[in-house]
Design a protein around this motif. Structure first.
Motif, PDB file in Angstrom:
ATOM      1  N   PHE A   4       2.121  -7.148  -8.606  1.00 27.65           N
ATOM      2  CA  PHE A   4       0.687  -6.821  -8.656  1.00 27.65           C
ATOM      3  C   PHE A   4      -0.096  -6.163  -7.604  1.00 27.65           C
ATOM      4  O   PHE A   4      -0.985  -5.209  -7.580  1.00 27.65           O
ATOM      5  CB  PHE A   4      -0.123  -7.888  -9.399  1.00 27.65           C
ATOM      6  N   LEU A   5       0.152  -6.624  -6.180  1.00 30.28           N
ATOM      7  CA  LEU A   5      -0.545  -6.374  -5.194  1.00 30.28           C
ATOM      8  C   LEU A   5       0.120  -5.047  -4.859  1.00 30.28           C
ATOM      9  O   LEU A   5      -0.693  -3.805  -4.609  1.00 30.28           O
ATOM     10  CB  LEU A   5      -0.430  -7.294  -4.121  1.00 30.28           C
ATOM     11  N   LEU A   6       1.212  -4.674  -5.053  1.00 30.32           N
ATOM     12  CA  LEU A   6       1.844  -3.366  -4.769  1.00 30.32           C
ATOM     13  C   LEU A   6       1.376  -2.155  -5.625  1.00 30.32           C
ATOM     14  O   LEU A   6       1.376  -1.157  -5.384  1.00 30.32           O
ATOM     15  CB  LEU A   6       3.610  -3.432  -4.793  1.00 30.32           C
ATOM     16  N   SER A   7       1.244  -2.660  -6.920  1.00 28.42           N
ATOM     17  CA  SER A   7       0.806  -1.578  -7.987  1.00 28.42           C
ATOM     18  C   SER A   7      -0.692  -1.436  -7.546  1.00 28.42           C
ATOM     19  O   SER A   7      -1.063  -0.314  -7.670  1.00 28.42           O
ATOM     20  CB  SER A   7       0.734  -2.384  -9.464  1.00 28.42           C
ATOM     21  N   LEU A   8      -1.687  -2.229  -7.166  1.00 28.88           N
ATOM     22  CA  LEU A   8      -2.801  -1.835  -6.669  1.00 28.88           C
ATOM     23  C   LEU A   8      -2.784  -1.237  -5.553  1.00 28.88           C
ATOM     24  O   LEU A   8      -3.363  -0.138  -5.409  1.00 28.88           O
ATOM     25  CB  LEU A   8      -3.722  -3.104  -6.459  1.00 28.88           C
ATOM     26  N   HIS A   9      -1.965  -1.305  -4.434  1.00 29.48           N
ATOM     27  CA  HIS A   9      -1.813  -0.574  -3.248  1.00 29.48           C
ATOM     28  C   HIS A   9      -1.362   0.769  -3.718  1.00 29.48           C
ATOM     29  O   HIS A   9      -2.091   1.689  -3.302  1.00 29.48           O
ATOM     30  CB  HIS A   9      -0.783  -1.040  -2.382  1.00 29.48           C
ATOM     31  N   VAL A  10      -0.364   1.138  -4.387  1.00 28.94           N
ATOM     32  CA  VAL A  10       0.026   2.483  -4.892  1.00 28.94           C
ATOM     33  C   VAL A  10      -1.043   3.095  -5.771  1.00 28.94           C
ATOM     34  O   VAL A  10      -1.491   4.308  -5.232  1.00 28.94           O
ATOM     35  CB  VAL A  10       1.254   2.514  -5.703  1.00 28.94           C
ATOM     36  N   LEU A  11      -1.770   2.498  -6.446  1.00 33.15           N
ATOM     37  CA  LEU A  11      -2.642   3.089  -7.371  1.00 33.15           C
ATOM     38  C   LEU A  11      -4.007   3.495  -6.508  1.00 33.15           C
ATOM     39  O   LEU A  11      -4.497   4.845  -6.694  1.00 33.15           O
ATOM     40  CB  LEU A  11      -3.190   2.226  -8.651  1.00 33.15           C
ATOM     41  N   ALA A  12      -4.030   2.618  -5.420  1.00 35.62           N
ATOM     42  CA  ALA A  12      -5.316   3.043  -4.687  1.00 35.62           C
ATOM     43  C   ALA A  12      -4.981   4.143  -3.842  1.00 35.62           C
ATOM     44  O   ALA A  12      -5.857   5.249  -3.650  1.00 35.62           O
ATOM     45  CB  ALA A  12      -5.759   1.629  -3.659  1.00 35.62           C
ATOM     46  N   ALA A  13      -3.571   4.181  -3.394  1.00 30.35           N
ATOM     47  CA  ALA A  13      -3.320   5.372  -2.383  1.00 30.35           C
ATOM     48  C   ALA A  13      -3.320   6.674  -3.549  1.00 30.35           C
ATOM     49  O   ALA A  13      -3.852   7.634  -2.977  1.00 30.35           O
ATOM     50  CB  ALA A  13      -1.993   5.147  -2.053  1.00 30.35           C
ATOM     51  N   VAL A  14      -3.014   6.615  -4.505  1.00 26.81           N
ATOM     52  CA  VAL A  14      -2.944   7.985  -5.232  1.00 26.81           C
ATOM     53  C   VAL A  14      -4.395   8.474  -5.911  1.00 26.81           C
ATOM     54  O   VAL A  14      -4.704   9.388  -5.791  1.00 26.81           O
ATOM     55  CB  VAL A  14      -2.067   7.678  -6.506  1.00 26.81           C
TER      56      VAL A  14
END
Length: 155
Positions: A4-14
């Motif tokens: 979940f945290l990794l998904s949020l990190h990638v989404l925030a970056a994109v």
């Protein structure tokens, strides 16, 4: 929780860093256009838009390292050299954006309506160079995040 945290990190970056890199890259060209025809109100409006995008998404971009640290902590990789290098490069990119690119855009926006075209090409070239460096830093961070030297995932 890690996924979940990794998904949020990638989404925030994109969603945050992507628009900043594109808008910052568009600004020098829009600046050249605004200086080539100082009376063109559309050129000035076009110049304001990428600057506004850069300012807004730079603030939203704070979420990227926040979620990144949470993800790294969850994975137990906070001391990994590739992550430390990514943190340093991210800080350099953020510093470049906040300390050099955004102020230069502010200055260019202030000078554009006056038709002060004497420094326009020089400012545009300098901004293009700074933006290219900013984009290169983010590209390097992206590669480090994917390749992760020393990773045991086989990637």
């Amino acid at each position: 929780m890690t996924k979940f945290l990794l998904s949020l990190h990638v989404l925030a970056a994109v969603l945050a860093i992507g628009p900043v890199t594109v808008a910052a890259s568009m600004f020098p060209r829009a600046l050249r256009r605004a200086h080539s025809d100082p009376g063109d109100r559309d050129a000035l409006t076009t110049l304001r838009m990428p600057h506004r995008i850069c300012r807004v998404y730079a603030a939203i971009g704070i979420a990227v390292p926040v979620f990144g640290f949470a993800t790294a902590s969850s994975l137990g990789v906070l001391g990994s050299p590739w992550l430390i290098a990514s943190i340093v490069l991210t800080a350099a990119a953020a510093g470049l954006l906040v300390l050099r690119i955004l102020p230069a855009q502010d200055t260019a926006l202030t000078a554009a309506p006056s038709g002060n075209s004497g420094s326009g090409p020089r400012t545009s070239a300098r901004l293009a160079m700074l933006t290219g460096l900013f984009n290169l830093l983010w590209a390097t961070v992206t590669v480090l995040m994917i390749v992760r030297p020393g990773s045991t995932t086989g990637a």
